[in-house]
Design an enzyme around this catalytic site. Sequence first.
Site, PDB file in Angstrom:
ATOM      1  N   ASP A 149      74.539   2.285 -77.966  1.00 61.79           N
ATOM      2  CA  ASP A 149      74.308   2.860 -76.634  1.00 61.79           C
ATOM      3  C   ASP A 149      75.562   2.813 -75.771  1.00 61.79           C
ATOM      4  OD1 ASP A 149      71.840   3.948 -76.520  1.00 61.79           O
ATOM      5  OD2 ASP A 149      70.893   2.375 -75.340  1.00 61.79           O
ATOM      6  N   ASP A 302      60.653  -7.692 -75.630  1.00 60.15           N
ATOM      7  CA  ASP A 302      60.305  -8.514 -76.793  1.00 60.15           C
ATOM      8  C   ASP A 302      58.972  -9.226 -76.583  1.00 60.15           C
ATOM      9  OD1 ASP A 302      61.305 -10.050 -74.749  1.00 60.15           O
ATOM     10  OD2 ASP A 302      62.944 -10.916 -75.884  1.00 60.15           O
TER      11      ASP A 302
END
Length: 368
Positions: A149, A302
């Site tokens: 990214d 997460d």
Amino acid sequence: MQGGSRDALRAAGDAFFRAYDGLSSPTTVAADVGRLLLRAWQQVRGELVVPVLRAAVVACMVMSVIVLAEKVFLGIVSLVVKLLRRRPERLYRCDPIVQHDKEAGSAAFPMVLVQIPMYNEKEVYQLSIGAACRLTWPSDRLIVQVLDDSTDSIIKELVKSECDKWAKEGINIKYETRKDRAGYKAGNLREGMKHGYVQTCEFVAMFDADFQPAPDFLVKTIPFLVHNPRLALVQTRWKFVNANDCLLTRMQEMTMDYHFKVEQEAGSSLFNFFGYNGTAGVWRTQAILEPGGWEDRTTAEDMDLAYRAGLLGWEFLYVGSIKVKSELPSTLKAYRSQQHRWSCGPAVLLKKMFWEILSAKVNPNLVT
């Protein structure tokens, strides 16, 4: 507000209007109004503010006792686990994967995807990519996916060149980018799971750009998932290579060691839910896709995925004997940024999933 406070404020108002009508001197009225307002504040403080503060103090004391009791309980569990040697290897089957038929080649080994999400990681990209490509696993059963990214074109070119170098050495490595950084890490992982070759992978190992797994990482973790079909995740411990750099890193090491050694180990040993740490873990692909995949609604993507998988009945395992090298934030700015994500993310997630968690009915008989 009680009657005494209202009377004091009314008297102050009357004094003000008397002065306005010319019945008293401004100086005298100002003193009278000041005394009356002070008396009103004293009454409000005694009848409203003080009780509220006392209630808040009591609530804080109760919560502190609850947190202390939890910490003591988890510490006792961790100690008992150590004394009784209740290692994961004794609780779960984890026989090494062996290829019995030589003619079948490496067919006994499941397909594994190794994901490395990164963003302008100029200092560590070579270490993380190199560590992933050196994992001991049949080359035809392993795919290394670099999800870049980066916004710096020079760094992107460096990362791509590193991937090309390993590809020439026979590693099945994929360099993936996207048009924008929508969703940040969660969005990056979500896009990574959409590629066609991912559908052939039964397990997904994830490492942040500053993590360096040992070559035998997959050899030690994958058997737990292969032989225990209800396991969704195997989480391993972090080992910090820069823990002695400064006082800040030493303090972080103590905090993180407590988290892994006590909190994660106790949660796993009690077969309770515990959060995924976002890296240095191996997921079953089905356990990622079944709850809906990665969500970018919070900075704790997460924990979000782990909660949703846990509500569907999936189990989690922490293996503290497997350690993955990583780095701690060594500057106050980086540390504050990290702690902001780790504190705000779970709070926002609780707000979004509170009723879902409260009303959920966990299926204990999940069959994969």
